[in-house]
Design a protein around this motif. Structure first.
Motif, PDB file in Angstrom:
ATOM      1  N   LEU A 191       9.931  -1.168  -3.469  1.00 22.59           N
ATOM      2  CA  LEU A 191       9.473  -0.126  -2.373  1.00 22.59           C
ATOM      3  C   LEU A 191       8.837  -1.042  -1.214  1.00 22.59           C
ATOM      4  CD1 LEU A 191       9.102   2.718  -1.823  1.00 22.59           C
ATOM      5  CD2 LEU A 191       6.939   2.776  -2.625  1.00 22.59           C
ATOM      6  N   ARG A 192       7.964  -1.732  -1.538  1.00 26.13           N
ATOM      7  CA  ARG A 192       7.059  -2.437  -0.579  1.00 26.13           C
ATOM      8  C   ARG A 192       8.098  -3.405   0.235  1.00 26.13           C
ATOM      9  NH1 ARG A 192       1.360  -3.622  -0.605  1.00 26.13           N
ATOM     10  NH2 ARG A 192       0.221  -2.312  -1.932  1.00 26.13           N
ATOM     11  N   ALA A 193       9.095  -4.076  -0.420  1.00 25.29           N
ATOM     12  CA  ALA A 193       9.944  -5.020   0.248  1.00 25.29           C
ATOM     13  C   ALA A 193      10.966  -4.044   1.133  1.00 25.29           C
ATOM     14  CB  ALA A 193      10.899  -5.585  -0.971  1.00 25.29           C
ATOM     15  N   ALA A 194      10.995  -2.632   0.635  1.00 26.43           N
ATOM     16  CA  ALA A 194      11.926  -1.987   1.670  1.00 26.43           C
ATOM     17  C   ALA A 194      11.273  -1.540   2.891  1.00 26.43           C
ATOM     18  CB  ALA A 194      12.479  -0.648   0.769  1.00 26.43           C
ATOM     19  N   VAL A 195       9.801  -1.196   2.700  1.00 22.86           N
ATOM     20  CA  VAL A 195       8.957  -0.639   3.641  1.00 22.86           C
ATOM     21  C   VAL A 195       8.863  -1.827   4.623  1.00 22.86           C
ATOM     22  CG1 VAL A 195       6.732  -0.153   4.594  1.00 22.86           C
ATOM     23  CG2 VAL A 195       8.114   1.116   2.554  1.00 22.86           C
ATOM     24  N   ASP A 196       8.800  -2.980   4.335  1.00 21.00           N
ATOM     25  CA  ASP A 196       8.576  -4.373   5.244  1.00 21.00           C
ATOM     26  C   ASP A 196       9.704  -4.623   6.156  1.00 21.00           C
ATOM     27  OD1 ASP A 196       5.877  -4.936   4.310  1.00 21.00           O
ATOM     28  OD2 ASP A 196       6.658  -6.593   2.653  1.00 21.00           O
ATOM     29  N   TRP A 253      -1.387   1.598   0.876  1.00 18.63           N
ATOM     30  CA  TRP A 253      -1.539   0.183   0.803  1.00 18.63           C
ATOM     31  C   TRP A 253      -2.244  -0.369   1.781  1.00 18.63           C
ATOM     32  CZ3 TRP A 253       4.448  -0.374   1.028  1.00 18.63           C
ATOM     33  CH2 TRP A 253       5.107   0.416   0.093  1.00 18.63           C
ATOM     34  N   TRP A 254      -2.520   0.131   2.848  1.00 17.42           N
ATOM     35  CA  TRP A 254      -3.331  -0.340   4.109  1.00 17.42           C
ATOM     36  C   TRP A 254      -4.315   0.508   4.747  1.00 17.42           C
ATOM     37  CZ3 TRP A 254       2.337  -1.277   5.514  1.00 17.42           C
ATOM     38  CH2 TRP A 254       2.802  -2.377   5.075  1.00 17.42           C
ATOM     39  N   GLU A 255      -5.263  -0.222   5.177  1.00 15.60           N
ATOM     40  CA  GLU A 255      -6.299   0.508   6.265  1.00 15.60           C
ATOM     41  C   GLU A 255      -5.605   0.563   7.552  1.00 15.60           C
ATOM     42  OE1 GLU A 255      -8.817   1.928   5.178  1.00 15.60           O
ATOM     43  OE2 GLU A 255      -9.370   0.578   3.697  1.00 15.60           O
ATOM     44  N   PRO A 256      -5.818   1.576   8.436  1.00 20.91           N
ATOM     45  CA  PRO A 256      -5.102   1.736   9.799  1.00 20.91           C
ATOM     46  C   PRO A 256      -4.837   0.447  10.814  1.00 20.91           C
ATOM     47  CG  PRO A 256      -6.914   3.608   9.475  1.00 20.91           C
ATOM     48  CD  PRO A 256      -7.192   2.594   8.405  1.00 20.91           C
ATOM     49  N   GLU A 293      -5.379  -4.777   3.698  1.00 22.69           N
ATOM     50  CA  GLU A 293      -5.122  -4.137   2.508  1.00 22.69           C
ATOM     51  C   GLU A 293      -6.379  -3.156   2.105  1.00 22.69           C
ATOM     52  OE1 GLU A 293      -2.758  -4.664   0.143  1.00 22.69           O
ATOM     53  OE2 GLU A 293      -1.383  -6.040   1.693  1.00 22.69           O
ATOM     54  N   CYS A 294      -6.225  -2.410   1.273  1.00 24.94           N
ATOM     55  CA  CYS A 294      -6.971  -1.260   0.697  1.00 24.94           C
ATOM     56  C   CYS A 294      -6.759  -0.920  -0.680  1.00 24.94           C
ATOM     57  CB  CYS A 294      -6.992  -0.183   1.850  1.00 24.94           C
ATOM     58  SG  CYS A 294      -5.595   1.031   1.401  1.00 24.94           S
ATOM     59  N   THR A 295      -7.895  -0.066  -1.163  1.00 19.05           N
ATOM     60  CA  THR A 295      -7.544   0.221  -2.580  1.00 19.05           C
ATOM     61  C   THR A 295      -7.504   1.630  -2.564  1.00 19.05           C
ATOM     62  OG1 THR A 295     -10.057   0.244  -2.743  1.00 19.05           O
ATOM     63  CG2 THR A 295      -8.704  -1.974  -3.411  1.00 19.05           C
ATOM     64  N   PRO A 348      10.280  -1.315  11.623  1.00 19.63           N
ATOM     65  CA  PRO A 348       9.653  -2.042  12.843  1.00 19.63           C
ATOM     66  C   PRO A 348       8.122  -1.784  12.709  1.00 19.63           C
ATOM     67  CG  PRO A 348      11.301  -0.135  13.262  1.00 19.63           C
ATOM     68  CD  PRO A 348      11.014  -0.326  11.902  1.00 19.63           C
ATOM     69  N   GLY A 349       7.329  -2.973  13.241  1.00 16.29           N
ATOM     70  CA  GLY A 349       5.954  -2.911  12.827  1.00 16.29           C
ATOM     71  C   GLY A 349       5.224  -1.531  13.079  1.00 16.29           C
ATOM     72  N   PRO A 350       4.913  -0.933  14.122  1.00 19.59           N
ATOM     73  CA  PRO A 350       4.205   0.272  14.012  1.00 19.59           C
ATOM     74  C   PRO A 350       4.415   1.309  12.899  1.00 19.59           C
ATOM     75  CG  PRO A 350       4.997  -0.272  16.301  1.00 19.59           C
ATOM     76  CD  PRO A 350       5.801  -1.086  15.380  1.00 19.59           C
ATOM     77  N   ILE A 351       5.878   1.631  12.591  1.00 21.46           N
ATOM     78  CA  ILE A 351       6.298   2.417  11.816  1.00 21.46           C
ATOM     79  C   ILE A 351       5.925   1.749  10.327  1.00 21.46           C
ATOM     80  CG2 ILE A 351       8.429   3.503  10.644  1.00 21.46           C
ATOM     81  CD1 ILE A 351       7.568   4.506  13.266  1.00 21.46           C
ATOM     82  N   ARG A 352       6.115   0.728  10.156  1.00 26.19           N
ATOM     83  CA  ARG A 352       5.707  -0.005   8.838  1.00 26.19           C
ATOM     84  C   ARG A 352       4.017   0.145   8.735  1.00 26.19           C
ATOM     85  NH1 ARG A 352       3.236  -4.973   7.877  1.00 26.19           N
ATOM     86  NH2 ARG A 352       3.581  -5.895   5.826  1.00 26.19           N
ATOM     87  N   LEU A 353       3.320   0.022   9.722  1.00 26.41           N
ATOM     88  CA  LEU A 353       1.839   0.300   9.356  1.00 26.41           C
ATOM     89  C   LEU A 353       1.579   1.698   8.885  1.00 26.41           C
ATOM     90  CD1 LEU A 353      -1.043  -0.464   9.555  1.00 26.41           C
ATOM     91  CD2 LEU A 353      -0.850  -0.127  12.230  1.00 26.41           C
ATOM     92  N   ILE A 354       2.163   2.556   9.927  1.00 21.37           N
ATOM     93  CA  ILE A 354       1.750   4.114   9.366  1.00 21.37           C
ATOM     94  C   ILE A 354       2.471   4.485   7.927  1.00 21.37           C
ATOM     95  CG2 ILE A 354       2.548   6.461  10.004  1.00 21.37           C
ATOM     96  CD1 ILE A 354       3.074   5.421  12.881  1.00 21.37           C
ATOM     97  N   SER A 355       3.563   3.779   7.306  1.00 17.33           N
ATOM     98  CA  SER A 355       4.132   4.200   6.407  1.00 17.33           C
ATOM     99  C   SER A 355       3.415   3.537   5.240  1.00 17.33           C
ATOM    100  CB  SER A 355       5.514   3.447   6.294  1.00 17.33           C
ATOM    101  OG  SER A 355       6.460   4.218   7.118  1.00 17.33           O
TER     102      SER A 355
END
Length: 340
Positions: free
Chosen positions: A29-34, A50-53, A57-59, A37-44
């Motif tokens: 799933l992470r490989a697919a999201v990676d 998985w990530w902070e804004p 990395e976040c928990t 495109p950058g901004p869309i990847r971040l929001i997803s």
């Protein structure tokens, strides 16, 4: 019971199966999201927990991941290899999160999984685009299987039809229990059905087992929605990540609410009065509305419906599947006996 047998039994519980499914599916799933495109990847990635804004990395707690686990368990139950069903698991999880990103916007939900929803952090337009990207990515993952593409496309159409009906119900004074159940079957049941049927398909199941798996998942999905609707009224905010009485606050026409309104009792009349008021409902209004749903017998009815659907799904499963069905049965139990 020997320690070895006990250990294997522990591995077949719903939570253990979710955990083992995550270990297999999350890297894919992470490989697919990676690939997004950058901004869309971040929001997803933010939405998926998985990530902070800022991309660090976040928990944060991730989603329940029930659908990917169902896909792997369905492959096993139909005599196939669960590892072969990983693409199906990833695709259904992407479709699920596409729907959540859009639902949060449409419902105006401020929190999901105990933190601000994606649209509140990145804006409405960006959250919608991220949802669209996840849907496109899901289709790309199954693109080499025409039957899977058709299945997923039909599922998305059902899901959208159910969501459209759900929104329409908010504007209607009267909604029947049958209409609400049909809506829930489309909005929730279709994707659980797809998870099971696609898992079986990718696992190499015999063709006649595919519709049986779809039917199993559809029935389980309706049971899932009954439990979800009960949690939307009586769930613990510390576990659900949503405010207490959240569905009542938005005057949602959920299954127990519609059943209460259709009960023909004095409690139905009082509940209808609360739902017809203009302006926000205060804490006392919401507590009273929850009590009225319970008094009308709808809380008990919804739980009994979930139990009935669970029993029917398991009975059918045991009759048609040639493989090990303990995984699917454990997940079905988890779905119908959860607290978040």
């Amino acid at each position: 019971m020997s320690s070895g047998v006990a250990e294997r039994a522990d591995e077949r519980t719903g939570p253990a199966l979710i955990a083992s499914s995550r270990a297999v599916v999350d890297p894919a799933l992470r490989a697919a999201v990676d690939t997004l495109p950058g901004p869309i990847r971040l929001i997803s990635g933010y939405h998926l927990g998985w990530w902070e804004p800022d991309g660090s990395e976040c928990t944060a707690g991730a989603g329940k991941a029930i659908r990917p686990a169902l896909a792997l368990a369905a492959a096993e139950a139909t005599g196939g290899d669960p590892a072969a069903a990983v693409p199906a698991a990833v695709a259904v999880e992407l479709v699920h999160n596409f729907s959540l990103l859009h639902d949060d916007v449409m419902d105006g939900d401020a929190t999901r999984r105990h933190r601000p929803t994606a649209w509140r952090v990145f804006g409405v337009n960006s959250a919608i685009l991220a949802g669209d990207a996840l849907l496109g990515l899901a289709m790309d993952i199954v693109a080499d299987r025409p039957a899977a593409v058709r299945n997923l496309s039909r599922t998305v159409q059902d899901l959208l039809a159910g969501q459209a009906e759900d929104l329409a119900f908010e504007q209607r004074a009267e909604v029947t229990v049958a209409e609400c159940a049909t809506m829930a079957g489309q909005k929730t049941g279709a994707l659980l059905g797809s998870a099971c049927s696609l898992g079986a398909l990718f696992g190499g199941a015999e063709p006649e087992l595919i519709p049986a798996m779809q039917a199993f998942g559809n029935r389980l999905g309706l049971a899932f929605q009954h439990i979800d609707d009960l949690l939307g009224i009586w769930g613990d905010p510390a576990l659900t990540g949503k405010p207490v009485h959240s569905d009542l606050s938005s005057r949602k026409k959920s299954l127990p609410v519609v059943a209460a309104l259709a009960s023909g009792t004095v409690w139905a009349t009082r509940l209808r009065d609360i739902y017809s008021r203009s302006g926000p409902l205060n804490a006392n209004d919401l507590a009273l509305a929850a009590s009225l749903v319970d008094l009308a017998g709808a809380r008990r009815w919804s739980q009994e419906e979930a139990d009935r659907l669970f029993t029917e799904a398991i009975t059918e499963l045991e009759q048609v599947c040639p493989g090990d069905t303990t995984g699917l049965a454990a997940l079905a139990t988890l779905i119908t006996h959860r607290d978040h």
